[in-house]
Design a protein around this motif. Structure first.
Motif, short mmCIF file in Angstrom:
data_model
loop_
_atom_site.label_atom_id
_atom_site.label_comp_id
_atom_site.label_asym_id
_atom_site.label_seq_id
_atom_site.Cartn_x
_atom_site.Cartn_y
_atom_site.Cartn_z
N GLY A 113 1.27 78.42 91.10
CA GLY A 113 0.55 77.35 91.77
C GLY A 113 -0.52 77.81 92.72
N ASP A 114 -0.52 79.11 93.11
CA ASP A 114 -1.57 79.61 93.98
C ASP A 114 -2.93 79.49 93.30
N ARG A 115 -3.91 79.03 94.05
CA ARG A 115 -5.25 78.85 93.50
C ARG A 115 -6.10 80.08 93.82
N VAL A 116 -6.74 80.63 92.78
CA VAL A 116 -7.72 81.71 92.94
C VAL A 116 -9.07 81.14 92.53
N LEU A 117 -10.03 81.16 93.45
CA LEU A 117 -11.38 80.67 93.18
C LEU A 117 -12.25 81.87 92.83
N ALA A 118 -12.65 81.95 91.57
CA ALA A 118 -13.36 83.14 91.08
C ALA A 118 -14.78 82.78 90.67
N ALA A 119 -15.73 83.57 91.13
CA ALA A 119 -17.13 83.37 90.76
C ALA A 119 -17.35 83.75 89.30
N ALA A 127 -11.38 89.61 85.69
CA ALA A 127 -11.06 88.34 85.04
C ALA A 127 -9.81 88.48 84.19
N LEU A 128 -9.68 89.56 83.44
CA LEU A 128 -8.50 89.75 82.60
C LEU A 128 -7.23 89.83 83.45
N HIS A 129 -7.30 90.51 84.59
CA HIS A 129 -6.14 90.59 85.47
C HIS A 129 -5.75 89.20 85.98
N LEU A 130 -6.73 88.41 86.38
CA LEU A 130 -6.43 87.07 86.86
C LEU A 130 -5.89 86.18 85.74
#
Length: 834
Positions: A113-119, A127-130
């Motif tokens: 549920g944690d939100r990661v805001l990625a550019a 990106a692959l890790h996220l």
């Protein structure tokens, strides 16, 4: 529009000394390098720092060497901290930016549920890790919108932050896929206002942009050494600012990052070293320290101002080329420029540029899906400048891209006349300097080379480099034989330097032009072995370069029936006029002529051959210096000394492949060499007619006017033909265009045997260097065992290029080549074999 650089970024007025930077960057001598965004060229100091520590490890052992270097290793942390505006204990040294990313993101302990805001600028590894975390642990990855300028839209970011708690905001300061500069300070300010950690990927910005973590508002930062920092591969850095540092503990600790305090207790290191591993390449870290010290000496702000101006110039020049589209978004502003060429895959553009010694990279969409897919880009060409980039580099890149985008393969008009059918050579504005007197071959203390580099064209070897350099072999002249020898010598592990007095691929010698003829038909069995060797060498070169270089067309070679030395050769047979007409309907033999049919004859792609050989030579470690005239050379006790405008070069052996300038290098050979001006021309002909590829292949006809040779143009521009007879010519003299009389003589010869040919559409001139027996010179210079020569190819030497290159390498390595005896320069000496 988002501002590409923060107001806090210093933009000084200091001008960098590019010549000085080139002088301390050995790689500048090997081509035009535009891949700082991949792996920049290191300085000599950085390389020396790495080697010195490896040597210390070999002498004292790894542990001992590390203790000796303890102060220098500690200084790496201090240099990094100064660069980032943090404390030294907030810095960790890691193996790569990706290693740093994975350790610090894992330490955040992201939960379902944690939100990661990625550019959208995020690099593929991040990106692959996220995305893996999203799939495996339920983390929610939200990709941020870009604004009209192509950078992260700050208003969208603020709305996302207001929508609910976020665990992380991340962006790449500069993406891998364009020259975009993200508004990092704006992102950092918004993240800080909402209490969200900001992780900045500075992989592409460290070394080209000022990066101050406090000014940018970033809590975590990763970077690599190999890009704009100019450090060795295998180096990276991670910085975590307090108070966040004290709250993060890596999931997988190492003896370097924690202390085992009791049987079941431990505590992390009190500083950012908790993210490090105990095992490290100390030599590479010292190289990183050297590179950081260099950057501090130049000033990050001065470097940024210089690189931004260079890239802006390059972006504008590339954008003005027809068929070229610059793909950088409006928010671009750093040292990276990306573009595409209409109708060509970016990887193919990269390959063609590499053959021109212009080195850069092609970035596929899979390295930046979030950025490139919305912009409809499958792959882009990426050029990146650095402090060692000069105007000559920019010119080389822009001219090469213009050439590629226009569909041509050379800098001049396309030519494909056999046997050496080079391109037209424009007359210089004024006569070159006169040739000074020189000594004999048997005693050549100074053999001057009169040709000078074009005005305003500095040598590829940078000014300021140490004047004396030592190599195993120096090759002078980088036409077909010189480039072949350079490749062969380098692939055998020899330290080899190639010198070319003009630009590579110039049209002033004997190896330029689009095409050459290859055949097995020769008048004497002496040639059979070398012909066979040449065919095998071409096949090997095609395989090594992954390039098709020969098109088999078959060939007819005609002469009067009573010729005393008729052509013959393995696989060849004599045919009469009637059968010759069936083989090549477009060719009509004169009465009393017969022909030899060689089904293995064909056409060589001359331009691609030169580029392939030079590219393979560089790949094997050869150094190349074009626009570097040789002022003189002389033997010395254990080799030769070669004098150039950039200084003296010492070598164990010298290989001279100077073409029409051979007599200037070896004056004693002048009585035996004749440089002849040759006229070639295009004649109008229908590609689908009898003079096209279906009705004609390579041919020659021995007429009273001279040997007429030619074949259909590979580019559909009609028929190419030439006569191998012409006046004696000084290679330093101006070369006017073909005269009406010369063209009339050639047109008359063509009309006799190719009745379907139309009028002349284009004409050009070239030079042959002839011996009386029309055999080459390949072997040791008489009286100078340190020097070899390959020249006087008499109009038919290109077809043997790769084989002669291998032969020269054999002779340098003192391997016997008795098969070359009939080409030995010794035959020209009094009493020598003929």
């Amino acid at each position: 529009m988002n501002a590409p650089v923060t107001a806090a970024s210093p933009i000084p007025t200091a001008v960098l000394d590019v010549a000085a930077e080139r002088a301390r960057t050995p790689g500048c001598a090997t081509g035009h390098h535009f891949n700082a965004a991949g792996a920049a060229l290191p300085t000599t100091d950085t390389v020396d720092a790495v080697i010195a520590h490896l040597r210390a490890e070999s002498l004292h052992g790894g542990y001992e060497a590390a203790r000796f270097a303890a102060d220098d290793l500690a200084a790496v942390y201090a240099h990094t901290a100064t660069l980032l505006g943090v404390e030294a204990d907030e810095v960790a040294l890691v193996e790569s930016a990706t290693a740093g990313w994975q350790r610090v993101v894992s330490a955040l302990r992201l939960r379902p549920g944690d939100r990661v805001l990625a550019a959208r600028s995020s690099y593929v590894s991040s990106a692959l890790h996220l995305l893996a975390a999203e799939r495996d642990t339920g983390v929610r990855v939200e990709v941020l919108r870009n604004g009209p300028d192509g950078a992260t839209d700050l208003e969208s970011l603020e709305r996302a932050l207001r929508a609910g708690p976020a665990a992380l905001v991340t962006a790449a300061h500069v993406p891998t896929s364009s020259g975009l500069v993200e508004p990092a300070a704006g992102i950092g300010a918004l993240a800080a206002a909402h209490g969200v950690p900001f992780l900045l990927d500075a992989t592409q910005s460290l070394g080209q942009l000022p990066v101050d973590m406090a000014a940018l508002g970033c809590d975590l930062l990763i970077g690599t050494g190999r890009k704009f920092l100019r450090a060795p591969r295998g180096t990276g850095l991670l910085a975590v600012r307090r108070p966040l540092l004290d709250a993060l503990v890596p999931q997988a600790l190492d003896v370097r990052g924690a202390r085992w305090t009791a049987e079941r207790s431990w505590e992390p290191a009190p500083d950012a070293r908790r993210f490090e591993l105990w095992e490290a390449a100390h030599a590479l870290r010292l190289g990183l320290g050297s590179a950081l010290a260099d950057l501090h000496a130049l000033g990050p702000g001065a470097v940024f101002a210089h690189l931004a101006a260079l890239a802006a110039t390059l972006r504008a020049r590339l954008g003005s080329l027809p068929g070229v589209r610059v793909t950088d978004p409006p928010a671009a502003g750093g040292a990276i420029v990306t573009f595409v060429v209409d109708g060509l895959d970016a990887g193919e553009v990269q390959r063609r540029l590499a053959l021109r010694r212009v080195h850069l990279n092609a970035v596929p969409a899979e390295h930046g899906r979030w950025d490139m897919d919305p912009r409809g880009l499958a792959k882009v060409v990426r050029a990146s400048v650095h402090v060692y980039t000069d105007d000559g580099d920019l010119d080389a890149l822009v001219e090469a891209v213009a050439e590629i985008s226009s569909g041509t393969r050379g800098t001049g008009p396309s030519v494909s006349v056999p046997e050496p059918e080079p391109e037209p050579e424009p007359a210089p504005a004024s006569d070159p300097p006169s040739v000074p007197a020189s000594t004999s071959v048997s005693d050549p203390p100074s053999v001057p080379v009169p040709a000078a580099a074009p005005a305003g064209s500095p040598a590829t070897v940078p000014a300021g480099r140490p004047a004396v350099r030592r190599h195993d072999v120096v090759v002078v002249g980088l036409g077909v034989h010189g480039s072949a020898a350079l490749r062969q010598l380098a692939e055998r592990g020899l330290d080899t330097l190639g010198l070319e007095q003009f630009t590579l691929g110039h049209d002033l010698g004997s190896s330029h032009g689009a095409t050459r003829m290859i055949r097995r038909a020769y008048p004497h069995p002496d040639w059979d072995g070398l012909v066979d060797t040449a065919y095998r060498a071409w096949a090997e070169l095609e395989e090594a370069s992954k390039t098709r270089l020969i098109e088999v067309t078959g060939g007819l070679y005609a002469a009067p029936q009573d010729r005393p030395d008729p052509l013959r050769g393995p696989g060849c047979r004599e045919v009469g006029p009637e059968e010759a007409g069936r083989i090549f309907p477009g060719l009509r033999l004169p009465e009393g002529f017969t022909a030899v049919h060689d089904p293995a004859a064909g056409i060589i792609d001359a331009r691609e051959t030169l580029r392939a050989q030079l590219a393979l030579a560089e790949r094997a470690g050869a150094r190349i210096a074009d626009r570097t005239p040789v002022i003189g050379w002389s033997p010395e006790a254990d080799g030769v000394v070669v004098r150039t405008a950039a200084g003296e070069v010492h070598a164990r052996r010298l290989v001279l492949c100077a073409g029409p300038w051979t007599a200037h290098q070896l004056p004693a050979l002048k009585p035996h060499l004749t440089v002849t001006r040759i006229v070639n021309a295009y004649f109008a002909a229908e590609p689908a007619g009898p003079l096209g590829r279906g009705g004609l292949g390579s041919f020659s006809v021995d007429l009273p006017e001279g040997l007429l040779y030619g074949f259909p143009a590979t580019d559909g521009r009609g028929l190419k033909a030439g006569l191998d007879a012409g006046p004696v010519w000084d290679p330093e003299a101006a070369r006017p265009a073909a005269s009406d009389d010369e063209l009339a003589l050639l047109a008359g010869a063509v009309a006799r045997v190719l009745p379907g040919a139309g009028p002349v559409t284009e004409s050009l001139t070239c030079l042959y260097t002839m011996t009386a027996d029309r055999r080459f010179l390949v072997g040791e210079v008489p009286g100078v065992p340190q020097a070899l020569v390959a020249s006087a190819c008499s109009g038919h030497g290109f077809k043997f290029g790769p084989a002669i290159g291998a032969a020269l390498a054999d002779l340098v390595c003192e391997l016997p080549r008795p098969d070359l005896g009939f080409l030995s320069p010794a035959r020209l000496a009094p009493g020598g074999a003929r």
